[in-house]
Design a protein around this motif. Sequence first.
Motif, PDB file in Angstrom:
ATOM      1  N   PRO A 143     -30.027  24.182 -47.111  1.00 50.64           N
ATOM      2  CA  PRO A 143     -30.764  23.209 -46.283  1.00 50.64           C
ATOM      3  C   PRO A 143     -32.156  23.690 -45.883  1.00 50.64           C
ATOM      4  O   PRO A 143     -33.095  22.896 -45.853  1.00 50.64           O
ATOM      5  N   HIS A 144     -32.312  24.986 -45.598  1.00 52.11           N
ATOM      6  CA  HIS A 144     -33.640  25.500 -45.241  1.00 52.11           C
ATOM      7  C   HIS A 144     -34.616  25.320 -46.402  1.00 52.11           C
ATOM      8  O   HIS A 144     -35.730  24.823 -46.222  1.00 52.11           O
ATOM      9  N   GLY A 145     -34.170  25.722 -47.593  1.00 49.45           N
ATOM     10  CA  GLY A 145     -35.033  25.604 -48.764  1.00 49.45           C
ATOM     11  C   GLY A 145     -35.347  24.158 -49.105  1.00 49.45           C
ATOM     12  O   GLY A 145     -36.474  23.833 -49.505  1.00 49.45           O
ATOM     13  N   THR A 146     -34.355  23.281 -48.945  1.00 47.99           N
ATOM     14  CA  THR A 146     -34.566  21.863 -49.238  1.00 47.99           C
ATOM     15  C   THR A 146     -35.584  21.259 -48.285  1.00 47.99           C
ATOM     16  O   THR A 146     -36.485  20.520 -48.701  1.00 47.99           O
ATOM     17  N   ILE A 147     -35.458  21.573 -47.012  1.00 53.14           N
ATOM     18  CA  ILE A 147     -36.395  21.033 -46.021  1.00 53.14           C
ATOM     19  C   ILE A 147     -37.809  21.536 -46.289  1.00 53.14           C
ATOM     20  O   ILE A 147     -38.785  20.784 -46.168  1.00 53.14           O
ATOM     21  N   LYS A 148     -37.930  22.781 -46.713  1.00 51.63           N
ATOM     22  CA  LYS A 148     -39.254  23.300 -47.053  1.00 51.63           C
ATOM     23  C   LYS A 148     -39.827  22.591 -48.283  1.00 51.63           C
ATOM     24  O   LYS A 148     -41.021  22.281 -48.330  1.00 51.63           O
ATOM     25  N   ARG A 149     -38.985  22.319 -49.290  1.00 49.89           N
ATOM     26  CA  ARG A 149     -39.435  21.596 -50.484  1.00 49.89           C
ATOM     27  C   ARG A 149     -39.897  20.195 -50.122  1.00 49.89           C
ATOM     28  O   ARG A 149     -40.962  19.736 -50.574  1.00 49.89           O
ATOM     29  N   VAL A 150     -39.102  19.504 -49.320  1.00 47.46           N
ATOM     30  CA  VAL A 150     -39.437  18.127 -48.950  1.00 47.46           C
ATOM     31  C   VAL A 150     -40.682  18.100 -48.076  1.00 47.46           C
ATOM     32  O   VAL A 150     -41.577  17.264 -48.273  1.00 47.46           O
ATOM     33  N   SER A 151     -40.762  19.002 -47.120  1.00 50.40           N
ATOM     34  CA  SER A 151     -41.935  19.007 -46.226  1.00 50.40           C
ATOM     35  C   SER A 151     -43.218  19.336 -46.998  1.00 50.40           C
ATOM     36  O   SER A 151     -44.275  18.768 -46.719  1.00 50.40           O
ATOM     37  N   SER A 152     -43.114  20.233 -47.979  1.00 49.34           N
ATOM     38  CA  SER A 152     -44.274  20.540 -48.817  1.00 49.34           C
ATOM     39  C   SER A 152     -44.679  19.327 -49.641  1.00 49.34           C
ATOM     40  O   SER A 152     -45.873  19.005 -49.755  1.00 49.34           O
ATOM     41  N   PHE A 153     -43.697  18.641 -50.208  1.00 49.36           N
ATOM     42  CA  PHE A 153     -43.955  17.446 -51.007  1.00 49.36           C
ATOM     43  C   PHE A 153     -44.621  16.358 -50.161  1.00 49.36           C
ATOM     44  O   PHE A 153     -45.523  15.657 -50.633  1.00 49.36           O
ATOM     45  N   LEU A 154     -44.180  16.240 -48.909  1.00 46.36           N
ATOM     46  CA  LEU A 154     -44.738  15.222 -48.008  1.00 46.36           C
ATOM     47  C   LEU A 154     -46.035  15.690 -47.352  1.00 46.36           C
ATOM     48  O   LEU A 154     -46.594  14.981 -46.525  1.00 46.36           O
ATOM     49  N   GLN A 155     -46.493  16.878 -47.736  1.00 45.36           N
ATOM     50  CA  GLN A 155     -47.721  17.472 -47.175  1.00 45.36           C
ATOM     51  C   GLN A 155     -47.623  17.564 -45.651  1.00 45.36           C
ATOM     52  O   GLN A 155     -48.568  17.261 -44.923  1.00 45.36           O
ATOM     53  N   CYS A 156     -46.452  18.008 -45.214  1.00 45.86           N
ATOM     54  CA  CYS A 156     -46.201  18.186 -43.788  1.00 45.86           C
ATOM     55  C   CYS A 156     -45.557  19.562 -43.587  1.00 45.86           C
ATOM     56  O   CYS A 156     -44.373  19.671 -43.259  1.00 45.86           O
ATOM     57  N   PRO A 157     -46.314  20.642 -43.838  1.00 48.84           N
ATOM     58  CA  PRO A 157     -45.749  21.993 -43.724  1.00 48.84           C
ATOM     59  C   PRO A 157     -45.257  22.275 -42.313  1.00 48.84           C
ATOM     60  O   PRO A 157     -45.870  21.848 -41.332  1.00 48.84           O
ATOM     61  N   LEU A 158     -44.133  22.992 -42.227  1.00 52.07           N
ATOM     62  CA  LEU A 158     -43.503  23.248 -40.933  1.00 52.07           C
ATOM     63  C   LEU A 158     -43.486  24.739 -40.616  1.00 52.07           C
ATOM     64  O   LEU A 158     -43.427  25.582 -41.514  1.00 52.07           O
ATOM     65  N   MET A 159     -43.504  25.049 -39.333  1.00 52.49           N
ATOM     66  CA  MET A 159     -43.284  26.417 -38.870  1.00 52.49           C
ATOM     67  C   MET A 159     -41.792  26.719 -38.985  1.00 52.49           C
ATOM     68  O   MET A 159     -40.955  25.816 -39.076  1.00 52.49           O
ATOM     69  N   ASP A 160     -41.433  28.002 -38.961  1.00 51.07           N
ATOM     70  CA  ASP A 160     -40.035  28.390 -39.132  1.00 51.07           C
ATOM     71  C   ASP A 160     -39.125  27.766 -38.081  1.00 51.07           C
ATOM     72  O   ASP A 160     -38.010  27.330 -38.395  1.00 51.07           O
TER      73      ASP A 160
END
Length: 307
Positions: free
Chosen positions: A194-211
């Motif tokens: 789930p962590h990796g998936t959320i990072k992939r999706v957030s990157s795709f949506l151009q919405c990078p997240l903090m840890d």
Amino acid sequence: MSRMDVMEVFNGILFPGHLHTQDSLEIALKFPFQDTDILIASYPKSGTTWMQEMVTLISNRGDPHLSQTVPNWARAPWLEQHYFAAVLEASSITPRVITTHLPHHLLGLTLQSSKAKVIYVSRNPKDVLVSFYHFHKMANFLPEPGTFPEFLNRFLEGTLSYGSWFDHVKEWTSQTATMSNLLHITYEEMSLDPHGTIKRVSSFLQCPLMDDEVNNCVKHCSFSSMKDNKMVNYTQIAEEIMDHSKGSFMRKGKIGDWKNMFTEEQNQYFRSVFKSKMQNCILEFVWDEQDKEETDNEQIPLKNKEP
């Protein structure tokens, strides 16, 4: 709008009439997508609700307020359903998140004129089949499922509501080679990483997240969190529409639950049909890296073939 026993046939595909009309389906094919839209596409029971929740949380940087106060069908309404236009007009949520179960051959033309980001969610078809079978038991707007062997045959024939799983997956995933604005995510990777998936999706949506924001997303879109969230678990839906005495919308969320339903004979039959129908698919279906030959211990997601 009741129409519980009505089924609409649209372009040769069955749709439950309680949710769809000929007009709503026609309108969906001409919908003017905006470049900022996010479209979640999937075959039913493939992780659609999970991705709706994930995108909501990512867009709100892990803050669960929206996902806990607004029903998911209002946050990410279904494009082809009759209430879509009214819900979208009343919503002030940005960016707009839209959901669809339509196959690509119906929706592809209208998407071509937009840069809307598309997330396609797929899942092991045997788990899709089992989940869809149980959903038919509780959803009064869907036909009675009959016996499991009967339902399995209809799934393999592509005569259930929303059409063929095989065609749906092949059509949408074939676009990954040409559509830079399409991301393919599997249910299995959502479950296992789930962590990796959320990072992939957030990157795709151009919405990078903090840890810490990623961690909050993981926490609030976990299966247990969604199962207890009335904005997600469909317990707010009237009993005449979804009979929760016959089952739970958020049932198990497990990988490999098909093993509790399939006989060995049914598994072998499914494998033979799958092999025939998916032989031209661009994806390599690998379910267990430790035993790639003839086992079905489904533990890892579909992977793109190497070019």
